[in-house]
Motif scaffolding. Structure first.
Motif, mmCIF file in Angstrom:
data_model
loop_
_atom_site.group_PDB
_atom_site.id
_atom_site.type_symbol
_atom_site.label_atom_id
_atom_site.label_comp_id
_atom_site.label_asym_id
_atom_site.label_seq_id
_atom_site.Cartn_x
_atom_site.Cartn_y
_atom_site.Cartn_z
ATOM 1 N N LYS A 305 0.825 -1.208 0.000
ATOM 2 C CA LYS A 305 0.000 0.000 0.000
ATOM 3 C C LYS A 305 0.859 1.258 0.000
ATOM 4 N N HIS A 349 7.251 5.161 7.494
ATOM 5 C CA HIS A 349 6.818 5.749 6.220
ATOM 6 C C HIS A 349 7.755 6.867 5.786
ATOM 7 N N ASP A 426 -3.114 6.138 6.998
ATOM 8 C CA ASP A 426 -2.695 4.741 7.043
ATOM 9 C C ASP A 426 -3.398 4.029 8.181
ATOM 10 N N ARG A 618 6.862 -10.321 6.109
ATOM 11 C CA ARG A 618 7.873 -9.494 5.462
ATOM 12 C C ARG A 618 9.275 -10.002 5.709
HETATM 13 MG MG MG Z 1 1.361 -0.351 5.751
#
Ligand code: MG
Ligand code: ADP
Length: 723
Positions: A305, A349, A426, A618
């Motif tokens: 995303k 981010h 988010d 991840r």
């Molecule tokens: Mg995320």
């Protein structure tokens, strides 16, 4: 005094201080509140019996004369009790009520009553504890002949959600009084007549009676359907109104050529997935129009995303406001605000965006509760630097910083943008609808909005609570991602699994341990119980299983700053094992964590399990998910099995909705939708009907002038109150 729906409860029922407090916690203040406190189920009452024939442990109904009414307090804990005796033609039985001192005052010696409850035994003597009691005008005939219990016309007795000081029984009595008071006669139905007729739904007056005192099952069902429709209809009205107003607003029109976007994505270390491309296309189309975009990007953890957000951001920050000319990288371009629920996510981010944008020499700012950062630093163009908040805000206000990332700090009054064109939220479920609107409303030119979430929810629920948003799905993971090896662990395999986990820990990997959240009717207690299960698990693991490793815990009781610190320590590898409830941060990347253990997995929804599992997705190493289930029931195991191989959360979310029994599992609560409405969400037709009708009314005029009752309701309760 006339009793109306907004009359406070104390004007109709006498309330002790305790009860008042308890009712407050249950959000039951006035008559309407309690009318809307619906039964969770209808207990089939026991057979009608004569006292002589009662057996220990049986649930039964007895009729008789009441006597020896007394109130007092228990010796030790000083809990109020009422006691009495019931006598019929065959014998006598004692009754005792805890926390219901009013019982002794409601009845008089010699009253004829109906008692319903479990006959318990103590010291060879039978008694009823907290039985349901109500006055009757006569005793039905033929009871003493217990072999042939008479036709029982009370076989749908409502069972209410209760708390320690407010029993289901108390609620029942309170409702009886309300029905007698005539309050219902003052009830006006907010749903327009035509709509009720069209879908054959009962009026609110009728539905209140049917839901609390149904004569037959069908009555209760249709009443429940009506209230479910009402709830969904109101949410829809609220969202559709929002959508209507928003669509009329003006936004910056941002049009980008495909080639420009391609140029940018070429700099990425990976090709985009098909789903990412599709979402970006939809977003770029929205941005062109000159009215605000309102889009929800839904995708499993790891579906990428952030990359989508980055590309949309690039389109915005390389666009000049109308009437301006210049190089696209000069100060004064359109701006982006990117809000995350926690500092650690905001920082993550910030770092990703620096990577995405560094080649474009675009400045990026970060603002959180604990400070501000800016990229690039003056002295080193490759690095970020700490700066003062006022300095950062100055550059945001004059347009020199096109991208500002942050936590809630972003919505403070002091934060002013020159040309804010685009807002990204988010993990949007962490913010309330009101916050979302707040963020948007404070600007002259309405910013475009992209909400992102990793929580897969069923389509009917999405249509309802996100009725004002358009939906894009990232239903595809980047290639090469492996779903963690998932295993359902039966109780006898626990030790062996701990040994496997120890091997992982020894090679330096890290482990999540997730304990279920415990749902408690009393929210203050719930927090404590959740914390307890996490603390107990930590203690067990630390003392008995993994004494050689460092274990950290996160519970809902910790302050946000403390949670963040523990999460950071885990991310930095200072903690080997992190024990937490399911609230543990969704978006944080901990590539070194390869194992997730989920305790009491039977208590989680399948979609939630899938989302939890995503936390080790991840990892650059092979990930594992161990699902411990305490229940040996075949149903539980087969349900869990459907999760083992599932590839996407949306299918699981649908399965959850279909399988979930009323009042089962968490879920509904966090969406601000009642269990009743959640049940109705299984029915796409009903959701579509509510949506259609709401849309039609809003199109007639969003102020709902023709429907003052509705307008008032929408104002009063914008229904969602999320966590
Ligand atoms: Mg995320
Ligand atoms: P989420 O959807 O959970 O927010 P992120 O945006 O954090 O996911 O992405 C997770 C990881 O996947 C990041 O390291 C990101 O660089 C990587 N990623 C994103 N898109 C792709 C892609 N198309 N191919 C390969 N890796 C990708």
């Amino acid at each position: 005094m006339t009793i109306k729906l907004d009359t406070p409860l104390e004007s109709i029922c006498r309330l002790s201080l305790f009860q008042k407090k308890a009712l407050g916690k249950m959000h039951l203040k006035n008559i309407e509140d309690i009318l809307r406190h619906f039964p969770t189920r209808y207990g089939e009452s026991g057979a009608v019996k004569a006292v002589e024939f009662l057996t220990p442990g049986e649930i039964a109904v007895v009729f008789g004369k009441i006597s020896k009414l007394k109130t007092g307090k228990t010796f030790k804990s000083r809990v109020a009790i009422s006691t009495a005796e019931l006598e019929d033609s065959t014998g006598k039985i004692k009754m005792i009520w805890f926390n219901q001192p009013y019982i002794a005052k409601m009845f008089f010696e010699g009253n004829l009553v109906r008692i319903e409850g479990k006959a318990s035994e103590r010291k060879d003597e039978l008694y009823f504890s907290n039985p349901k009691i109500e006055r009757v005008s006569q005793i039905p005939e033929g009871i003493s002949d217990s072999l042939f219990p008479g036709e029982n016309n009370h076989n749908l007795s409502p069972v209410y959600p209760e708390s320690r000081s407010i029993s289901s029984n108390w609620i029942y009595h309170c409702l009886q009084k309300i029905f007698k008071s005539g309050a219902l006669e003052t009830a006006e139905d907010p749903i327009p007549q035509e709509i009720l007729k069209k879908y054959s739904l009962p009026s609110s007056k009728t539905a209140f009676v049917w839901i609390h005192a149904p004569r037959k099952k069908e009555d209760a069902e249709i009443a429940r359907k009506r209230f479910a429709f009402e709830e969904i209809f109101f949410i829809q009205l609220d969202r559709q109104k929002e959508k209507y107003i928003t669509q009329k607003e003006k936004s910056f029109a941002i049009s980008k050529k495909d080639a420009e976007i391609k140029e940018f994505t070429k700099t990425f270390p990976f090709p985009l997935t098909g789903a990412q491309n599709k979402s970006i296309e939809a977003i770029l189309n929205d941005l062109k129009i000159g009215h605000p975009m309102s889009r929800l990007l839904e995708g499993d953890v790891g579906s990428g995303k952030t990359a989508v957000a980055a590309i949309a951001s690039l389109a915005v920050v390389t666009t000049l406001p109308p009437g301006k000319f210049g190089l696209p990288t000069q100060a004064g371009n359109l701006q982006v605000a990117y809000m995350a629920p926690t500092e650690i996510l905001a920082e993550q981010h910030f770092e990703s965006f620096i990577e995405y944008f560094s080649k474009f020499k675009l400045p990026v700012g970060l603002i959180t509760g604990s400070g501000a950062k800016k990229f690039p630093s003056k002295s080193n163009r490759e690095k970020w630097t700490k700066i003062s908040k006022p300095q950062l805000l100055k550059w945001v206000a004059n347009g020199e910083i096109p991208i500002l990332i942050g936590t809630h700090a972003l919505i403070q009054k002091t934060v002013k943008f020159k040309n804010l064109a685009f807002i990204i939220i988010d993990e949007q479920h962490r913010f309330g609808v009101k916050q979302r609107m707040q963020l948007r409303r404070k600007h002259d030119v309405a910013p475009h909005l992209l909400s992102m979430t990793a929580t897969p929810i069923p389509r009917t629920l999405a249509l309802t609570i996100f009725g004002d948003l358009d939906l894009s799905l990232l239903d595809e993971l980047p290639p090469g991602r492996q779903i963690p090896e998932t295993k359902i662990v039966l109780p006898h395999e626990r030790e062996a699994i701990y040994e496997r986990v120890r091997e992982e820990l020894k090679t330096g990997r890290q482990v999540f341990v997730i304990c279920p959240r415990i749902n408690e009717p009393d929210p203050t207690k719930e927090l404590a119980m959740n914390a307890k299960s996490v603390m107990e698990e930590t203690k067990k693991l630390q003392e008995k299983i993994f004494p050689e490793f460092k274990i950290g815990t996160i519970t809902g009781k910790l302050k946000p700053a403390e949670k963040e610190k523990t999460m950071r320590d885990f991310k930095d590898g200072k903690i080997n094992i992190l024990v937490a409830t399911s609230v543990v941060e969704v978006g944080v990347n901990v590539p070194n964590a390869t194992v997730i253990i989920i305790e009491n997995a039977e208590r989680f929804g399948l979609a939630q399990l899938h989302q939890l599992r995503g936390r080790v997705l991840r990892s650059s190493y092979k990930p594992y998910c161990f699902v411990f289930a305490d229940s040996k029931s075949q149903k539980t195991i087969s349900r869990l099995k459907s999760f083992v191989n599932a590839k996407n959360g949306f299918e699981l979310a649908e399965a959850d909705l279909q399988q979930r029994g009323a009042g089962d599992l968490a879920g509904a609560k966090q969406w601000g939708v009642s269990d009743l409405a959640m049940e109705a969400l299984k029915n796409i037709k009903m959701v579509e009907a509510a949506r259609l009708e709401a849309h039609a009314l809003i199109e007639e005029g969003f102020e709902l002038k023709k429907y003052p009752l509705l307008a008032k309701r929408i104002l009063e309760k914008t229904v969602v109150h999320m966590e």
